[in-house]
Design a protein around this motif. Structure first.
Motif, short mmCIF file in Angstrom:
data_model
loop_
_atom_site.label_atom_id
_atom_site.label_comp_id
_atom_site.label_asym_id
_atom_site.label_seq_id
_atom_site.Cartn_x
_atom_site.Cartn_y
_atom_site.Cartn_z
N LEU A 20 13.45 10.42 59.69
CA LEU A 20 14.66 10.63 59.08
C LEU A 20 14.36 10.73 57.46
O LEU A 20 13.29 10.48 56.92
N PRO A 93 23.51 13.68 65.60
CA PRO A 93 22.77 12.20 65.63
C PRO A 93 23.69 11.18 64.96
O PRO A 93 24.14 11.55 63.59
N GLY A 94 23.67 9.99 65.37
CA GLY A 94 24.57 9.10 64.45
C GLY A 94 25.95 9.01 65.33
O GLY A 94 26.88 8.31 64.74
N VAL A 120 21.50 8.13 58.68
CA VAL A 120 21.19 9.44 59.02
C VAL A 120 22.05 10.51 57.95
O VAL A 120 23.05 10.14 57.80
N SER A 121 21.41 11.32 57.31
CA SER A 121 22.07 12.29 56.40
C SER A 121 22.59 13.50 56.94
O SER A 121 21.99 13.79 58.00
N ASP A 124 19.50 15.26 57.83
CA ASP A 124 18.85 14.87 59.22
C ASP A 124 19.70 15.59 60.27
O ASP A 124 18.85 15.94 61.43
N MET A 125 20.68 15.59 60.25
CA MET A 125 21.58 16.15 61.52
C MET A 125 21.15 17.68 61.47
O MET A 125 20.78 18.01 62.61
N HIS A 275 28.67 5.35 59.90
CA HIS A 275 27.69 6.29 59.64
C HIS A 275 27.97 7.31 58.99
O HIS A 275 27.42 8.03 58.18
N ALA A 279 27.21 9.61 55.36
CA ALA A 279 26.28 10.74 55.22
C ALA A 279 27.10 11.75 54.44
O ALA A 279 26.52 12.44 53.63
#
Length: 370
Positions: A20, A93-94, A120-121, A124-125, A275, A279
Motif C-alpha cells: 500500500l 479494497p477496504g 487504503v488510499s 491504492d484502490m 476507512h 481515503a
C-alpha cells in the motif's frame, strides 16, 4: 459492432499481495467484481470500467432479477449499452462486498482484520483494480467513469495510467474535498466511534456500532440531497397525525432519514465506512507529485458537475475543467441542475445520460456550461 449474446458474471479475483501507499503489505488481496454485456475486445475498445462511490459496490449493472445501483444509466439499450459494451465494476479494497477489507479474515491470524486493517488510499484502490484487470487480461478500456469517490478514482486512473483509458468521465468530484465536506465526514465518523458497539473496531462477529453508523448515514443524506427536495417531498408533514408538540411525534423527513440509516446498517460495515471516509478525506490529486498531475492525462475527459451539489460544489468541477483546458487537454464540461443535488449522478439521467452516450460512442458536442 454486432450484437451477440450478453454475459453477466459476478466473481472474486485474487490479485496476490499488495504494498500500500503507506508502506504496509496486504497479503492475499481479493477483488469482488461484476461484469456485464458483451465479451471484451482485445484492444479494450468496448470496455467500460465503473468506479463506485462511498457506499457503493460492484453491483452497478445487475440483471432483471436484481437491478444494480446504476441501472438507469447502464443496461440493454440504455445510455451505456450492454448490447454493445463490456461493463466491469470492482468493489474497492477496504470495502465490505467481497473485496478484502476490515471484515475479511487476516491470513496471518485467522481472525477478521478489524482494527488492524491498514489505511487504503484512493491511489491504492486504483492500483489494486489495475492489477485485477491485468489478471483478467484487460489491458485497455474505452472509458472509465464514476461519481463522488468514484470520480476521484477516475482522475487517478488518468494520472497513474495515462495509456489505459481513451475516455474519462469524472462526475460530481474534485481534486480534493473541501474543509466543509471533511467536517461533515468527521461528524459521521464521531457518531460511529462514540457508539459503545464499536469496540475500537474489533466488534466481529457482533453487529457493531449500529446506531452510530445509522446516524452517520442520516447526516450524509442531508449533504447528498437539497433543501429544495426536502421541502418538496416532506415540507413539515408528520408521519403520524397528532400534536406536533408531543415528544413522540415524528416528521416525515425524520422518518425518511431514519429509514435510510437503517437500510445502510443492513448492508454495510462500519469499519469499511470509516476507512473509505478517510481515503476521501486525505485524497489530494497533487499530493507528493512534482509535476502538475493533470498534465499526465492523455484521455478525452468529460467533466460533469451538479449545480446544487452541497458536497462537491460546482466550482470544483469548473476549476477541474479550467485547468484541463489550460493544459490544452481534450475536455468538455457538462453542468446539470437537479433538485437531487449530489445524488443526481445516481438517479437523474435526463441530461447526463445522453451526453455520456454521445461521449462514449464518439458523437461530440460543445461544452455545456450553466
Amino acid at each position: 459492432m454486432p450484437v451477440t449474446a450478453r454475459i453477466f458474471e459476478r466473481k472474486t479475483v485474487s490479485v496476490g499481495s499488495i504494498r500500500l501507499e503507506g508502506g504496509e503489505v496486504l497479503p492475499e488481496v481479493n477483488v469482488a467484481l461484476e461484469s456485464a454485456g458483451q465479451a471484451p475486445e482485445s484492444d479494450g475498445s468496448n470496455v467500460v470500467v465503473v468506479c463506485h462511490a462511498l457506499t457503493g459496490d460492484a453491483h452497478a449493472v445487475g440483471d432483471e432479477a436484481s437491478p444494480g445501483w446504476w441501472d438507469g444509466l447502464i443496461g440493454p439499450d440504455r445510455f451505456i449499452d450492454t448490447d454493445q459494451y463490456h461493463v466491469i465494476t470492482m468493489n474497492v479494497p477496504g470495502g465490505c462486498d467481497g473485496s478484502t477489507g476490515p471484515s475479511s479474515v487476516n491470513p496471518k491470524t485467522g481472525k477478521p482484520y478489524g482494527s488492524s486493517f491498514p489505511f487504503v488510499s484512493i491511489r491504492d484502490m486504483v492500483r489494486v483494480q489495475k492489477r485485477c484487470l491485468e489478471v483478467l487480461g484487460i489491458e485497455r478500456a474505452e472509458m472509465v467513469i464514476g461519481g463522488s469517490m468514484g470520480g476521484m478514482m477516475v482522475l487517478e486512473w488518468g494520472v497513474m495510467y495515462p495509456a489505459f483509458a481513451r475516455k474519462l468521465v469524472p462526475i460530481a468530484t474534485a481534486f480534493s474535498l473541501t474543509p466543509t465536506a471533511i467536517a461533515y465526514n468527521d461528524i459521521g465518523r464521531q457518531a460511529i466511534l462514540s457508539d459503545p458497539g464499536y469496540k475500537n473496531g474489533d466488534y466481529y462477529p457482533g453487529p457493531g456500532p449500529v446506531k452510530g453508523l445509522a446516524v452517520a448515514r442520516m447526516l450524509a443524506m442531508v449533504t447528498y440531497r437539497t433543501p429544495q427536495l426536502f421541502e418538496k417531498r416532506f415540507s413539515r408533514g408528520l408521519q403520524v397525525e397528532g400534536d406536533v408538540a408531543q415528544m413522540n411525534s415524528l416528521f416525515q423527513v425524520e422518518s425518511y432519514l431514519r429509514h435510510q440509516g437503517n437500510k445502510l446498517v443492513k448492508r454495510f460495515d462500519a469499519n469499511s465506512y470509516l476507512h473509505l471516509l478517510k481515503a476521501m478525506d486525505t485524497h489530494d490529486l497533487a499530493r507528493d507529485r512534482e509535476e502538475m498531475p493533470l498534465s499526465r492525462i492523455t484521455a478525452e475527459v468529460l467533466v460533469i458537475g451538479i449545480q446544487e451539489d452541497q458536497l462537491f460544489p460546482i466550482e470544483q468541477q469548473r476549476e477541474l475543467y479550467k485547468q484541463l483546458k489550460g493544459l490544452d487537454k481534450n475536455c468538455d464540461l457538462l453542468e446539470i441542475s437537479s433538485e437531487y443535488g449530489h445524488d443526481a449522478f445516481l438517479v437523474d439521467f435526463r441530461e447526463m445520460g445522453p451526453r455520456i452516450k454521445n461521449f462514449l460512442t464518439g458523437t461530440r458536442s460543445r461544452s455545456t456550461v450553466g
